[in-house]
Structures are given as C-alpha cells and as structure tokens.
Scaffold this active site. Structure first.
Site, PDB file in Angstrom:
ATOM      1  N   ASN A 227       0.845  -1.188   0.000  1.00  0.00           N
ATOM      2  CA  ASN A 227       0.000   0.000   0.000  1.00  0.00           C
ATOM      3  C   ASN A 227       0.885   1.244   0.000  1.00  0.00           C
ATOM      4  O   ASN A 227       1.340   1.704   1.042  1.00  0.00           O
ATOM      5  CB  ASN A 227      -0.940  -0.012   1.210  1.00  0.00           C
ATOM      6  CG  ASN A 227      -1.942   1.124   1.174  1.00  0.00           C
ATOM      7  OD1 ASN A 227      -1.757   2.120   0.488  1.00  0.00           O
ATOM      8  ND2 ASN A 227      -3.015   0.984   1.938  1.00  0.00           N
ATOM      9  N   SER A 229      -0.335   4.128  -1.100  1.00  0.00           N
ATOM     10  CA  SER A 229      -1.342   5.044  -1.627  1.00  0.00           C
ATOM     11  C   SER A 229      -2.359   5.597  -0.646  1.00  0.00           C
ATOM     12  O   SER A 229      -3.149   6.467  -1.028  1.00  0.00           O
ATOM     13  CB  SER A 229      -2.113   4.330  -2.751  1.00  0.00           C
ATOM     14  OG  SER A 229      -2.629   3.091  -2.293  1.00  0.00           O
ATOM     15  N   CYS A 230      -2.413   5.152   0.592  1.00  0.00           N
ATOM     16  CA  CYS A 230      -3.424   5.657   1.516  1.00  0.00           C
ATOM     17  C   CYS A 230      -3.251   7.166   1.687  1.00  0.00           C
ATOM     18  O   CYS A 230      -2.158   7.627   2.030  1.00  0.00           O
ATOM     19  CB  CYS A 230      -3.309   4.962   2.864  1.00  0.00           C
ATOM     20  SG  CYS A 230      -4.601   5.453   4.035  1.00  0.00           S
ATOM     21  N   CYS A 436     -39.591  13.783 -27.686  1.00  0.00           N
ATOM     22  CA  CYS A 436     -39.417  15.140 -27.157  1.00  0.00           C
ATOM     23  C   CYS A 436     -40.675  15.595 -26.423  1.00  0.00           C
ATOM     24  O   CYS A 436     -41.792  15.476 -26.927  1.00  0.00           O
ATOM     25  CB  CYS A 436     -39.092  16.097 -28.303  1.00  0.00           C
ATOM     26  SG  CYS A 436     -38.892  17.821 -27.765  1.00  0.00           S
ATOM     27  N   CYS A 439     -39.488  20.464 -23.199  1.00  0.00           N
ATOM     28  CA  CYS A 439     -39.075  21.146 -21.970  1.00  0.00           C
ATOM     29  C   CYS A 439     -38.154  22.329 -22.235  1.00  0.00           C
ATOM     30  O   CYS A 439     -38.059  23.250 -21.419  1.00  0.00           O
ATOM     31  CB  CYS A 439     -38.407  20.165 -21.015  1.00  0.00           C
ATOM     32  SG  CYS A 439     -36.808  19.538 -21.596  1.00  0.00           S
ATOM     33  N   CYS A 470     -24.776  24.883 -35.848  1.00  0.00           N
ATOM     34  CA  CYS A 470     -24.417  23.710 -35.037  1.00  0.00           C
ATOM     35  C   CYS A 470     -23.004  23.231 -35.360  1.00  0.00           C
ATOM     36  O   CYS A 470     -22.618  23.106 -36.526  1.00  0.00           O
ATOM     37  CB  CYS A 470     -25.412  22.579 -35.299  1.00  0.00           C
ATOM     38  SG  CYS A 470     -25.095  21.100 -34.329  1.00  0.00           S
ATOM     39  N   CYS A 476     -26.516  19.365 -26.237  1.00  0.00           N
ATOM     40  CA  CYS A 476     -27.973  19.204 -26.201  1.00  0.00           C
ATOM     41  C   CYS A 476     -28.366  17.761 -25.912  1.00  0.00           C
ATOM     42  O   CYS A 476     -29.301  17.489 -25.144  1.00  0.00           O
ATOM     43  CB  CYS A 476     -28.578  19.673 -27.518  1.00  0.00           C
ATOM     44  SG  CYS A 476     -27.954  18.821 -28.997  1.00  0.00           S
ATOM     45  N   CYS A 480     -30.559  16.446 -22.425  1.00  0.00           N
ATOM     46  CA  CYS A 480     -31.950  16.037 -22.648  1.00  0.00           C
ATOM     47  C   CYS A 480     -32.377  15.037 -21.581  1.00  0.00           C
ATOM     48  O   CYS A 480     -31.758  13.979 -21.434  1.00  0.00           O
ATOM     49  CB  CYS A 480     -32.110  15.421 -24.033  1.00  0.00           C
ATOM     50  SG  CYS A 480     -33.804  14.863 -24.356  1.00  0.00           S
TER      51      CYS A 480
END
Length: 495
Positions: A227, A229-230, A436, A439, A470, A476, A480
């Site tokens: 270990n 990485s702690c 769609c 909204c 675009c 988008c 959605c």
C-alpha cells in the site's frame, strides 16, 4: 415508462430493502431481485425473477412497498423492463453461460471480482460471507505494525438522490494487531483454498515491509499488496507519501520482491500528475502487478463530517472517480515499458467507482485482469456480486466470447493522443419528435453554454436545430432528460 432510461430512473428510486416487503408480498416471484437487476444494469435478466408473477402478485408487491415518498411502480416497471428485452436475448435457465475464470499473476481466479482493501474486509466472518456469495478473492484491509486510532465520524458522502455520487473516507489501516490479521488470512486460505487471498501491507521502514511480507507468505497468502497510496495516514512518510516518490516505490518494492516468492502487487496513488513515474519504479523493482487507484485527496464541507468541530483532507471514491481511475489505468496500459512491449509486462488490477458489471468491463477493456470494489459494497452490500457475474456472463454470451482474457485491453487501440483525433468531420444531433416533451432544456443549454444553434417555439414547445450554427458538440444530447436527441451519420465539415 416507455424506454430503458425511464425504467432505470424508477429502479434507482428503490431503497433496496433488506428482507424486501415487496417480495414477501409476492407469491410467485422475487420483484425485489428483479428491480435490483435493473438498478445494476442487468435488466436483460429481469424475466428470471418475474416470469411466474401475475398482475395481482405485482399489485400486492407494490402495495407492500415502504418507500418514504411514494411506492415504486413495480408492476409497470417490471412489465416495461421485460418488454424492452428482445425475445432472442432471453436465455433459458438451463443454457450454459461462459466462464469468467481468468489468470492474474499466475493465479487462477474464478471471476475477476475482488474485495478492495478497506472497511469491507476487516475480519474472518465478513470475508467468508463474501466468498460464499461468489466473490473470487480479497485484498484484505491493510495490515501494519503501528497503532491505528480512527476518528468518529469517519465517512461522508455527496448524494445523488438516495445513492452516493461520491464517498469520502477518513479511515486508515486495520485496527487489529498484525498477528491477529495474519491468523485470519491463514484461516481464510485454509477454509477457502480456491479463493485468492491477498495481504495488503504497509511498513514505516524497510525492515517492517520485509517482516510483514514474510508473515503474509507464511500465512499462506497467494500474494502481497504494498500500500503506497493511503491518502490520510496520521504519520508522515507512509501511504501516498511513498506512492508519489518513484525512488521510494522502487526501493520498497525491491526489498519485498527479494524477500518473498509470492507475487508482489503495488497499490498506486492517484494524487500525482504522472502515475507512470512511480509505476515505473514499481516495474524496475520487480512488481508483478499494479493496483490503481486508491482514493483521491478531497474536501467535503458537510457539518455532519466534522470531528469534534474539525475537518481534514481525506480520500474520495465512488462513481464520481471512475473516469479518473480509467485515465490512470489507460496511461499505464499503453506505456511500452509497463505493458511489456520491451520485456515482461506488469499486470493491472483496476479500482475506482466500479458499481455495475459494465463499469468492471470498462476497466477490463483498458487492460485490467481483475477489478477491486469497495464503495459499492459499502453502500449496497456483497449481494451486488450476483449482477456483476450474471451481467458480464450475459454480455460475453451475446458476443460469443468464451474466454474473459479476450476482453482484456480490447479497447486500447481506439485511444489516441488529441493530435490523432479526426477534426475534419462532424456528427449532427437529431431530435426525435415522438420522444421530445418540449421542456426546452436543450435550447437553454445551447444558448448559454453552446453555440446558439437551437431555436425554441414557445407556443408549440418545439426545439429546432440550426444546421448553419451547429458544430456537433452534442451538449444538447447530454442534457436532454428523456433521451430524445440522438445522432446522425458522420459527414465532412463544410469548407
């Protein structure tokens, strides 16, 4: 609910109750198990637990639901889930599924799913229960010779509804005396000889690393994990302090590698810019494999996480860290030294945000031979192993893959540097008028965060894409809420 997006949203509302009242009220099936399958991305097998259920059964199940807000729409949910699964993908109960067996550092593993070194594996009874449920192995909670004194509270979470989006953990290492832990590991290997038992260890100086690794080998452990990485050790010069220093990683790895015959696995920290540098230290120190990642140093501001009025920096895990973990795994997997292009390869064990079989698959596809799971078990319990195994088996069966090894690293060739990406073509988004709901989320996001390429008719509540503006960024599509925006064919950009 007309598509899988809505089905999953409803399934996420389920509280995943213990001794679920909905199943107790159903006489012919297990709706709780079916909903759990949907929750963990295994909806194709929902029919296994619901094929005997009548509408009356599911109505009773729904009436028994104890959800704090409103009952889960169990009958509608399961009906939609079953109808969304193509008939030819439904397996019979007797049809054989591919084995998930895979080798890791020369060890035969029954599947790639391991418990990560953490609070989910701190005693014999816990690990034995996990083994009985189907987990292939354990990286036992890190053993050390220092006195470990933990704080209270020690956990905090960033919530997404009732689920963890991210999880903060201030725990350190095992609070047991090291001799107690090695006795536990000895008994686990004795009682479960086909399971893989890995001792995770941490020393303060070289003699401790050597002593602990030898004790792991003497206890019968299959491998030892170092270990490095702690992120929240109380003492300086331990944990991620080592993992950020390639020379120290090489130094301690070399000492342990010369001291034991079992495989040596180094656990790397993500709290560094270039993980390949300390990973290279592990490689030249003789490491057989690398585990990555441990938790990411973080701060949450919740008052409920204060320890007697004080806070600190500590480790962050859960779904939110998966893309970061995949990045580090990818960087090591494509490194020509670590991946063995010029010599012996170092195998990889993936950790970080793994909750479903599909999460695990992503780690495997970028080069991991196994995965370690912690936060999802802390939140949902060992029972997630059922859908991890069944989901991955079903995926392999659908692709006619009979050996898990064939999936290891299969996505690596698709990754390139930014300079290697296609910049001469684009893909326009496409609005599905049936799905769609008007909204306007896509319009607002494109106006304020995109390229003003969507108009919105407020009377008809209809968004429209302006092709001349675009750029194909697909913001988008991502915002959605009902999945009504898809993609078209890739075309060349106009001059």
């Amino acid at each position: 609910m007309t598509n899988m997006l809505h089905i999953k949203d409803e399934a996420k509302r389920c509280l995943l109750c213990e001794d679920a009242p909905c199943t107790k009220a159903c006489e012919s099936g297990d709706p709780a198990r079916a909903i759990r399958a949907i929750r963990f991305d295994n909806a194709k097998d929902v029919w296994l637990w619901t094929e005997g259920c009548s509408d009356a059964d599911l109505d009773r199940a729904e009436q028994a639901c104890i959800h704090y807000d409103r009952p889960i729409r169990i009958r509608e949910l399961l009906s939609c889930a079953c109808s969304s699964v193509a008939t030819d993908s439904q397996r019979t109960r007797n049809q054989s599924l591919p084995s998930l067996a895979i080798r890791f550092c020369g060890m035969s593993c029954e599947n790639p799913f391991f418990l990560a070194s953490s609070a989910i594996c701190t005693n014999y009874e816990m690990v034995a229960r996990a083994f009985d449920m189907g987990w292939a192995g354990v990286f036992y909670k890190t053993i050390c010779k220092q006195e470990i004194r933990e704080v209270s509270p020690r956990f905090d979470a960033v919530k997404d509804g009732t689920s963890f989006a991210g999880f903060r953990n201030m725990e350190q290492l095992s609070e047991n005396h090291y001799e107690v832990d090695f006795d536990i590991l000895h008994r686990l290997k004795r009682d479960y000889p086909t399971k893989i038992v890995v001792a995770s260890i941490m020393g303060e100086f070289e003699e401790e690393w050597i002593e602990l690794s030898k004790l792991a080998e003497k206890a019968g452990c299959d491998a030892v994990e170092l270990n490095f990485s702690c992120p929240q050790m109380r003492l300086a010069g331990m944990g991620s302090d080592i993992g950020q220093d390639a020379e120290l990683v090489n130094f301690y790895t070399s000492y342990v590698k010369r001291s034991v015959k079992i495989p040596v696995i180094t656990k790397m920290t993500p709290n560094i810019t270039h993980i390949t540098r300390p990973a290279m230290g592990a490689y030249f120190g003789g490491a057989d494999a690398i585990s990555a990642i441990n938790t990411i140093k973080s701060v949450t501001m919740s008052g409920g996480a204060e320890v007697n009025g004080k806070q600190t920096i500590s480790g962050y895990s859960g779904r939110a860290v998966k893309p970061i973990a995949l990045r580090y795994i990818l960087e090591m997997a494509v490194d020509p030294v670590i991946n063995g292009s010029h010599g012996k390869p170092v195998e990889l064990s993936g950790i970080g945000g793994i909750e479903t079989w599909r999460d695990a698959l992503e780690f495997i596809q970028v080069g991991c031979h196994n995965v370690q799971i912690c936060t999802a078990v802390m939140e949902y319990g060992y029972r997630i192993i059922d859908d991890l195994i069944l989901g991955l088996q079903t995926y392999m069966a659908e692709r006619n893959i009979d050996n898990l090894e064939k999936l290891v690293g299969e996505r690596l060739p698709s990754f390139v540097l930014p300079s290697g990406l296609d910049r001469d073509t684009m893909v326009y988004p496409k609005i599905d008028r049936v799905k769609c709901i008007g909204c306007g989320r896509c319009f607002r996001s494109c106006q304020d965060g995109g390229h003003q390429a969507i108009t919105f008719d407020k009377d008809a509540r209809q968004p429209r894409i302006v092709g001349t503006k675009c750029v194909g960024c697909h913001l988008c599509r991502l915002v959605c809420p009902v999945g009504a925006i898809g993609i078209t064919k890739r075309i060349n950009k106009g001059k």
